[in-house]
Structure formats: C-alpha cells, structure tokens
Write a protein that holds these residues in place. Structure first.
Motif, PDB file in Angstrom:
ATOM      1  N   THR A  78      -2.691  -8.738   4.122  1.00 34.04           N
ATOM      2  CA  THR A  78      -1.526  -8.515   3.272  1.00 34.04           C
ATOM      3  C   THR A  78      -0.279  -8.433   4.143  1.00 34.04           C
ATOM      4  O   THR A  78      -0.358  -8.363   5.372  1.00 34.04           O
ATOM      5  CB  THR A  78      -1.646  -7.202   2.481  1.00 34.04           C
ATOM      6  OG1 THR A  78      -1.567  -6.090   3.399  1.00 34.04           O
ATOM      7  CG2 THR A  78      -2.945  -7.132   1.709  1.00 34.04           C
ATOM      8  N   ASN A  79       0.859  -8.414   3.496  1.00 30.06           N
ATOM      9  CA  ASN A  79       2.098  -8.114   4.191  1.00 30.06           C
ATOM     10  C   ASN A  79       2.076  -6.645   4.628  1.00 30.06           C
ATOM     11  O   ASN A  79       1.305  -5.829   4.113  1.00 30.06           O
ATOM     12  CB  ASN A  79       3.283  -8.367   3.253  1.00 30.06           C
ATOM     13  CG  ASN A  79       4.615  -8.372   3.977  1.00 30.06           C
ATOM     14  OD1 ASN A  79       4.672  -8.485   5.197  1.00 30.06           O
ATOM     15  ND2 ASN A  79       5.695  -8.237   3.222  1.00 30.06           N
ATOM     16  N   TRP A  80       2.921  -6.282   5.588  1.00 33.60           N
ATOM     17  CA  TRP A  80       3.071  -4.880   5.963  1.00 33.60           C
ATOM     18  C   TRP A  80       3.715  -4.114   4.808  1.00 33.60           C
ATOM     19  O   TRP A  80       4.570  -4.647   4.097  1.00 33.60           O
ATOM     20  CB  TRP A  80       3.922  -4.751   7.221  1.00 33.60           C
ATOM     21  CG  TRP A  80       3.239  -5.272   8.452  1.00 33.60           C
ATOM     22  CD1 TRP A  80       3.455  -6.466   9.067  1.00 33.60           C
ATOM     23  CD2 TRP A  80       2.213  -4.613   9.211  1.00 33.60           C
ATOM     24  NE1 TRP A  80       2.633  -6.600  10.161  1.00 33.60           N
ATOM     25  CE2 TRP A  80       1.856  -5.478  10.274  1.00 33.60           C
ATOM     26  CE3 TRP A  80       1.562  -3.386   9.099  1.00 33.60           C
ATOM     27  CZ2 TRP A  80       0.886  -5.149  11.221  1.00 33.60           C
ATOM     28  CZ3 TRP A  80       0.593  -3.052  10.032  1.00 33.60           C
ATOM     29  CH2 TRP A  80       0.261  -3.924  11.078  1.00 33.60           C
ATOM     30  N   SER A  81       3.328  -2.875   4.630  1.00 31.72           N
ATOM     31  CA  SER A  81       3.811  -2.054   3.519  1.00 31.72           C
ATOM     32  C   SER A  81       5.168  -1.435   3.842  1.00 31.72           C
ATOM     33  O   SER A  81       5.469  -1.147   5.001  1.00 31.72           O
ATOM     34  CB  SER A  81       2.796  -0.945   3.217  1.00 31.72           C
ATOM     35  OG  SER A  81       1.521  -1.487   2.966  1.00 31.72           O
ATOM     36  N   TYR A  82       5.956  -1.189   2.796  1.00 30.59           N
ATOM     37  CA  TYR A  82       7.287  -0.620   2.988  1.00 30.59           C
ATOM     38  C   TYR A  82       7.800  -0.047   1.672  1.00 30.59           C
ATOM     39  O   TYR A  82       7.208  -0.255   0.607  1.00 30.59           O
ATOM     40  CB  TYR A  82       8.265  -1.671   3.526  1.00 30.59           C
ATOM     41  CG  TYR A  82       8.379  -2.919   2.675  1.00 30.59           C
ATOM     42  CD1 TYR A  82       9.349  -3.027   1.678  1.00 30.59           C
ATOM     43  CD2 TYR A  82       7.518  -3.999   2.873  1.00 30.59           C
ATOM     44  CE1 TYR A  82       9.452  -4.170   0.902  1.00 30.59           C
ATOM     45  CE2 TYR A  82       7.613  -5.145   2.105  1.00 30.59           C
ATOM     46  CZ  TYR A  82       8.584  -5.227   1.125  1.00 30.59           C
ATOM     47  OH  TYR A  82       8.687  -6.359   0.347  1.00 30.59           O
ATOM     48  N   TRP A 138       6.586   4.001  10.362  1.00 34.61           N
ATOM     49  CA  TRP A 138       5.206   3.523  10.368  1.00 34.61           C
ATOM     50  C   TRP A 138       4.976   2.572   9.202  1.00 34.61           C
ATOM     51  O   TRP A 138       5.747   2.552   8.232  1.00 34.61           O
ATOM     52  CB  TRP A 138       4.207   4.685  10.336  1.00 34.61           C
ATOM     53  CG  TRP A 138       4.119   5.468   9.048  1.00 34.61           C
ATOM     54  CD1 TRP A 138       5.022   6.376   8.575  1.00 34.61           C
ATOM     55  CD2 TRP A 138       3.063   5.424   8.080  1.00 34.61           C
ATOM     56  NE1 TRP A 138       4.600   6.908   7.382  1.00 34.61           N
ATOM     57  CE2 TRP A 138       3.392   6.350   7.052  1.00 34.61           C
ATOM     58  CE3 TRP A 138       1.864   4.720   7.987  1.00 34.61           C
ATOM     59  CZ2 TRP A 138       2.569   6.559   5.943  1.00 34.61           C
ATOM     60  CZ3 TRP A 138       1.040   4.932   6.883  1.00 34.61           C
ATOM     61  CH2 TRP A 138       1.401   5.843   5.884  1.00 34.61           C
ATOM     62  N   THR A 139       3.937   1.770   9.320  1.00 31.75           N
ATOM     63  CA  THR A 139       3.582   0.843   8.258  1.00 31.75           C
ATOM     64  C   THR A 139       2.102   0.496   8.385  1.00 31.75           C
ATOM     65  O   THR A 139       1.489   0.698   9.438  1.00 31.75           O
ATOM     66  CB  THR A 139       4.454  -0.428   8.312  1.00 31.75           C
ATOM     67  OG1 THR A 139       4.113  -1.284   7.213  1.00 31.75           O
ATOM     68  CG2 THR A 139       4.256  -1.186   9.611  1.00 31.75           C
ATOM     69  N   VAL A 140       1.548  -0.030   7.311  1.00 34.34           N
ATOM     70  CA  VAL A 140       0.118  -0.332   7.268  1.00 34.34           C
ATOM     71  C   VAL A 140      -0.088  -1.584   6.422  1.00 34.34           C
ATOM     72  O   VAL A 140       0.735  -1.915   5.561  1.00 34.34           O
ATOM     73  CB  VAL A 140      -0.664   0.872   6.678  1.00 34.34           C
ATOM     74  CG1 VAL A 140      -0.285   1.115   5.226  1.00 34.34           C
ATOM     75  CG2 VAL A 140      -2.159   0.705   6.839  1.00 34.34           C
ATOM     76  N   ARG A 141      -1.165  -2.300   6.697  1.00 31.74           N
ATOM     77  CA  ARG A 141      -1.526  -3.462   5.885  1.00 31.74           C
ATOM     78  C   ARG A 141      -3.042  -3.538   5.774  1.00 31.74           C
ATOM     79  O   ARG A 141      -3.770  -2.882   6.536  1.00 31.74           O
ATOM     80  CB  ARG A 141      -0.984  -4.759   6.491  1.00 31.74           C
ATOM     81  CG  ARG A 141      -1.672  -5.177   7.777  1.00 31.74           C
ATOM     82  CD  ARG A 141      -1.074  -6.443   8.351  1.00 31.74           C
ATOM     83  NE  ARG A 141      -1.708  -6.811   9.614  1.00 31.74           N
ATOM     84  CZ  ARG A 141      -1.269  -7.774  10.416  1.00 31.74           C
ATOM     85  NH1 ARG A 141      -0.179  -8.454  10.089  1.00 31.74           N
ATOM     86  NH2 ARG A 141      -1.903  -8.054  11.533  1.00 31.74           N
ATOM     87  N   LEU A 149       0.838  -1.197   0.000  1.00 32.10           N
ATOM     88  CA  LEU A 149       0.000   0.000   0.000  1.00 32.10           C
ATOM     89  C   LEU A 149       0.876   1.250   0.000  1.00 32.10           C
ATOM     90  O   LEU A 149       1.708   1.440   0.890  1.00 32.10           O
ATOM     91  CB  LEU A 149      -0.927   0.003   1.224  1.00 32.10           C
ATOM     92  CG  LEU A 149      -1.896  -1.177   1.318  1.00 32.10           C
ATOM     93  CD1 LEU A 149      -2.721  -1.091   2.592  1.00 32.10           C
ATOM     94  CD2 LEU A 149      -2.804  -1.243   0.093  1.00 32.10           C
ATOM     95  N   LYS A 150       0.665   2.091  -0.983  1.00 29.43           N
ATOM     96  CA  LYS A 150       1.476   3.298  -1.143  1.00 29.43           C
ATOM     97  C   LYS A 150       1.086   4.353  -0.110  1.00 29.43           C
ATOM     98  O   LYS A 150      -0.099   4.632   0.080  1.00 29.43           O
ATOM     99  CB  LYS A 150       1.270   3.862  -2.546  1.00 29.43           C
ATOM    100  CG  LYS A 150       2.051   5.135  -2.840  1.00 29.43           C
ATOM    101  CD  LYS A 150       1.783   5.613  -4.260  1.00 29.43           C
ATOM    102  CE  LYS A 150       2.553   6.888  -4.567  1.00 29.43           C
ATOM    103  NZ  LYS A 150       2.319   7.336  -5.968  1.00 29.43           N
ATOM    104  N   PRO A 151       2.066   4.965   0.579  1.00 27.88           N
ATOM    105  CA  PRO A 151       1.737   6.039   1.518  1.00 27.88           C
ATOM    106  C   PRO A 151       1.341   7.307   0.762  1.00 27.88           C
ATOM    107  O   PRO A 151       1.960   7.663  -0.242  1.00 27.88           O
ATOM    108  CB  PRO A 151       3.044   6.235   2.291  1.00 27.88           C
ATOM    109  CG  PRO A 151       4.108   5.836   1.324  1.00 27.88           C
ATOM    110  CD  PRO A 151       3.517   4.707   0.519  1.00 27.88           C
ATOM    111  N   LEU A 154      -2.570  -0.521  11.432  1.00 26.30           N
ATOM    112  CA  LEU A 154      -1.529   0.513  11.419  1.00 26.30           C
ATOM    113  C   LEU A 154      -0.595   0.335  12.605  1.00 26.30           C
ATOM    114  O   LEU A 154      -1.052   0.038  13.718  1.00 26.30           O
ATOM    115  CB  LEU A 154      -2.187   1.901  11.483  1.00 26.30           C
ATOM    116  CG  LEU A 154      -1.272   3.107  11.719  1.00 26.30           C
ATOM    117  CD1 LEU A 154      -0.411   3.379  10.492  1.00 26.30           C
ATOM    118  CD2 LEU A 154      -2.103   4.341  12.079  1.00 26.30           C
ATOM    119  N   LYS A 155       0.701   0.503  12.367  1.00 26.98           N
ATOM    120  CA  LYS A 155       1.691   0.478  13.447  1.00 26.98           C
ATOM    121  C   LYS A 155       2.611   1.690  13.321  1.00 26.98           C
ATOM    122  O   LYS A 155       3.024   2.046  12.214  1.00 26.98           O
ATOM    123  CB  LYS A 155       2.553  -0.794  13.387  1.00 26.98           C
ATOM    124  CG  LYS A 155       1.843  -2.069  13.732  1.00 26.98           C
ATOM    125  CD  LYS A 155       2.807  -3.212  14.016  1.00 26.98           C
ATOM    126  CE  LYS A 155       3.701  -3.535  12.844  1.00 26.98           C
ATOM    127  NZ  LYS A 155       4.496  -4.782  13.087  1.00 26.98           N
TER     128      LYS A 155
END
Length: 294
Positions: free
Chosen positions: A265-269, A250-253, A158-160, A211-212
């Motif tokens: 999904t996997n965590w975004s990066y 931070w990251t999101v899935r 997921l694009k920030p 969200l983390k």
C-alpha cells in the motif's frame, strides 16, 4: 581497492532484486546507454524487439558528507544520489520519474579505509539494494487501495491507534502526542480493512507491515532514523531508545500478496491539515503521523 563500476553494478543489482520480487515482469539490462541523445532511437529498437517499457537508471553522485566530530578523527557519512524514469517505448513518453538518495551512518576515515575499504564496499551494496527495492516498490508493487469516501476517519490507508491523531482546536493542525517511553510500542489498524475485504474478499493474503520513524528538523522531515519491514502484527515496540524531549514523524504501510502477486500500500498519513486526498504519493510534512518523547 574498490573498482567503481557504479552504473553497471547498480543495474546488475536492480536486475537481481527484480528476480526475487517481481514475477509478472521480465527485465533485461542494456548498458552504455545515453539517456538523452540516444533515448528515442533505443526505444524504437526495444519496441521492435517486443518490449513495451524501459526503466532508465542513473547514479548521479556518490561521496562523503559531514566531517562531524572534534579532533583528529572526524566522521563522515557515505551517500549515493541517483534518478530513474519509466518510459513507454511505443511513444517515447515518460510516465514516471523519481529521485534516489541513500545515506549511511557516520564513520571515521580510518574505519572507511580499514580492511581494503570493506565497510565502503558493504555500504555500496546496501545502498544498491535499498535504492533498487525503492524503485521496484514505487514503480511496480504499489497498489492503490480503495479510499472509503463515507468514512469519517482522519487518516489515509492505515489509521494510527497509538499514539492517536490529535488536532488543534482552532487551527486543526496535528499536535505531537507524548508517548509513554523512549521505546514506545506503536500500533495501527490491521490490513485488510473492511472496505478491502468487501472488494477483494479472501484474495489478500500474507499481510505484514513496514514502519518508518523520521526526526523533525526545523519542522520538516529528516532522514529515516528507524525502519523495520515485514512486521507480522499491526504493532511494534521500538527496539532502540529514541532521544528524550524530541519530536518524531512516523508512518506505516501494508505489504501483502494479491492473487499471488506481491503488493504494497501507500504510506499512511493524516488527511488534515488542508484536507488532502488519499491518493498522495508524497506526504507533506504537516500530514505525517507524529509523537514526542518524554
């Protein structure tokens, strides 16, 4: 006082969490199981009973960490360390293993001992639940969404959107973009993406987001300081104040249903620096999304 049946309680909690989250697997608990010496013999017995997979759980260490604070009332954090592995019982081979770690916020010894250690009992239960959920998600719910090889996006999954990714001109390293508040509203691209819609059509339903936010400690990832699950929209305003003049990762899935099954999904990066692939399961510190506070 608390009766510490740690391994048994963890296994029971894991079983109960699996009933609520995993519908296409059936778990049975086998206690008093020596992971090392008896593993092959037990797996042979499991195979004869019709099982094809074994999930081994172990709590390796529990205790208190810290002693922060001054005077006669230092504070301590409760922690649980563990490990797990998934075994193909047909040939006794390990095809996944992982480490587990849970840490509470700090409390004084008086607070930990109050009301017959009620707070400690609650932390055990919270730790069991968090670690059980982590095992199930990583082992059974994680779904590798397709990567768009033709896309010029610098991020995976997921694009920030806010804050954006900002790369250094010469070194291509991620910079910490300053947000506009100590309680910023983070946003990201919605799921499913176009490539997901093309592949799965309307099979993806009931999408929410996790969200983390993590502190930056000497350039590396610290322990999660803010976490929210099942956010209904692809944006979230932080509901507690962060620390001024501080750097954060931070990251999101995405969390969703696919053909009636729960998936994540996997965590975004970020792909950069180093041009890493979108198949990473562990995010390097330098590839986390990031921001700094005013």
């Amino acid at each position: 006082m608390i009766q510490l049946k740690v391994q048994e309680n963890f296994a029971n909690h894991m079983f109960n969490v699996s009933l609520d989250n995993i519908s296409n697997y059936w778990f049975e608990i086998i206690n008093n199981y020596d992971i090392g010496q008896e593993s092959q013999k037990l797996n042979e017995n499991l195979k004869l009973q019709g099982f094809d997979t074994a999930l081994e759980l172990a709590i390796d260490e529990i205790g208190f960490d810290g002693g922060d604070g001054e005077g006669d009332h230092p504070s301590f954090a409760f922690f649980i360390k563990g490990s797990y592995r998934i075994i193909n019982v047909a040939n006794n081979t390990v095809f996944y293993n992982g480490q587990l770690y849970y840490k509470s916020i700090n409390h004084t010894l008086e607070e930990w001992a109050a009301e017959d250690s009620k707070l400690l009992q609650n932390e055990f239960n919270q730790g069991y639940h968090k670690l059980s959920s982590e095992i199930l998600e990583n082992s059974f719910l994680l779904f590798d969404v397709p990567a768009d090889s033709l896309s010029n996006d610098d991020s995976c999954v997921l694009k920030p959107i806010y804050p954006i990714l900002d790369f250094g001109f010469f070194d291509n390293k991620l910079r910490f973009v300053q947000v506009n508040s100590l309680q910023p509203e983070l946003s990201w691209a919605a799921f499913p993406r176009e490539i997901d819609k093309e592949k799965y059509g309307d099979q993806i339903k009931d999408v929410t987001y996790d969200l983390k936010i993590l502190p930056v400690i000497a350039g590396s990832v610290g322990t999660v300081i803010y976490e929210r699950i099942e956010i209904p929209e692809p944006h979230h305003k932080i509901d507690t104040s962060l620390i001024s003049f501080s750097d954060y990762f931070w990251t999101v899935r995405a969390r969703f249903m696919l053909n009636g099954q729960k998936r994540i999904t996997n965590w975004s990066y970020s792909k950069h620096p180093n041009g890493i692939s979108c198949l990473e399961k562990s995010i390097p510190s330098e590839n986390y999304f990031r921001f700094k506070t005013p």
